[in-house]
Design a protein around this motif. Structure first.
Motif, mmCIF file in Angstrom:
data_model
loop_
_atom_site.group_PDB
_atom_site.id
_atom_site.type_symbol
_atom_site.label_atom_id
_atom_site.label_comp_id
_atom_site.label_asym_id
_atom_site.label_seq_id
_atom_site.Cartn_x
_atom_site.Cartn_y
_atom_site.Cartn_z
ATOM 1 N N ARG A 97 36.381 91.236 -62.229
ATOM 2 C CA ARG A 97 37.058 91.422 -63.520
ATOM 3 C C ARG A 97 38.539 91.042 -63.388
ATOM 4 N NH1 ARG A 97 33.238 91.988 -67.467
ATOM 5 N NH2 ARG A 97 32.095 93.963 -67.418
ATOM 6 N N LYS A 100 39.233 87.232 -63.092
ATOM 7 C CA LYS A 100 39.158 86.556 -64.383
ATOM 8 C C LYS A 100 40.395 86.857 -65.226
ATOM 9 C CE LYS A 100 37.466 84.531 -68.087
ATOM 10 N NZ LYS A 100 37.329 83.068 -68.224
ATOM 11 N N LEU A 148 35.711 91.492 -73.070
ATOM 12 C CA LEU A 148 35.429 90.832 -71.797
ATOM 13 C C LEU A 148 34.180 89.965 -71.844
ATOM 14 C CD1 LEU A 148 36.221 93.707 -69.263
ATOM 15 C CD2 LEU A 148 37.742 91.935 -70.157
ATOM 16 N N GLY A 149 33.224 90.318 -72.688
ATOM 17 C CA GLY A 149 31.992 89.546 -72.740
ATOM 18 C C GLY A 149 30.967 90.183 -73.650
ATOM 19 N N MET A 222 31.806 87.377 -68.005
ATOM 20 C CA MET A 222 33.151 86.972 -68.399
ATOM 21 C C MET A 222 33.296 85.452 -68.486
ATOM 22 S SD MET A 222 35.474 89.761 -66.318
ATOM 23 C CE MET A 222 36.905 89.544 -67.368
#
Length: 282
Positions: A97, A100, A148-149, A222
């Motif tokens: 995380r 990214k 984030l996704g 992500m």
């Protein structure tokens, strides 16, 4: 883990570097030496980064190394976290995380594993084409952070096809064969029983290991591009298995290190920015 906690880790790291990294690297058991080749390195111990766990496994140094490798801006995990260490899946995958959120568009993930495919042998490197999640868990269970996704990310191309093709082309100029296959991820920390190994092979696994799958799931969540490389440290053929120790795993990883480093460095060197900024939508 909340987005605010992730951002605390990100801001802590940003205050120590003056550029945006392009590529994240997770260096598995016995393979962390590659991080020592990084130029102009900024080394940050995991214990100093807000909300980061600490690596407890022999062969995992336990720090981020940020700098330049083959002209690419990289952030490398010199040692990773594992589910079997008692951390949650969210803690295990926090560094991905953070990578990214720091700016990395691609992830190179490596591991040491056992070979279930009889055509393989200890010391081989394998390009991961797909995986089977047999850990019994998933890092996306729980509240989804929409920033984030997506809630339901697609894993049909978890390992970016274009990066796999790039690695295959690169290895043509090297003096060894790059195996290809499916990585079966389990929780550990026990090595598998003979019956379990036979089952995993029949289900389609070529190698078995205790990492990688959670990190790849989060990377794809992500929208990061993923290249996976396994170092086969022992043969895990259920019908003839003789047992293995972590020390033996480390010994084979040490012998395979020159080829591993050569492959990763060549993949970085010969890949232009377009190769590393592919967008594989989830």
């Amino acid at each position: 883990m909340r987005l605010e906690q992730m951002m605390e880790a990100v801001e802590f790291i940003k205050n120590k570097v003056d550029f945006t990294p392009q590529i994240g690297m997770i260096l598995g058991s016995g393979l962390g030496e590659l991080a020592e080749d990084i130029e102009d390195p900024v080394e940050i111990s995991y214990k100093d980064i807000p909300h980061f766990p600490s690596s407890t496994v022999v062969g995992h140094k336990g720090q981020l190394v940020i700098g330049y490798l083959e002209g690419k801006r990289v952030v490398a995990m010199q040692g990773r976290f594992h589910y079997y260490e008692g951390y949650s899946m969210q803690e295990v995958t926090l560094p991905v995380r953070v990578m990214k959120l720091l700016g990395c568009e691609s992830l190179i993930v490596t591991n040491a594993c056992g070979g279930m495919n009889e055509k393989f042998q200890p010391g081989d490197l394998m390009l991961i084409e797909d995986h089977i999640n047999f850990t019994g868990a998933n890092p996306l269970i729980g509240h989804n952070i929409d920033e984030l996704g997506p809630r339901f990310p697609d894993m049909s191309h978890a390992y970016t096809p274009q990066l796999r093709e790039h690695a295959q082309k690169v290895v043509e100029n090297l003096d060894f064969t790059l195996q290809r296959g499916v990585y079966a991820g389990v929780s550990g920390p026990t090595y598998m029983s003979a019956a379990e190994l036979i089952m995993l092979r029949k289900l389609g696994g070529d190698v078995v290991g205790m990492s990688t799958v959670p990190e790849v799931i989060i990377a794809r969540h992500m929208n990061m591009n993923v290249l996976g490389i396994s170092c086969i440290t022992d043969m895990a053929i259920g019908e003839t298995i003789e047992g293995i120790t972590h020390e033996e795993v480390m010994e084979v990883a040490e012998r395979a290190k020159p080829r591993f480093k050569s492959l990763v460095r060549s993949v970085l060197k010969e890949g232009n920015d377009q190769v590393w900024s592919i967008v594989e939508e989830v």
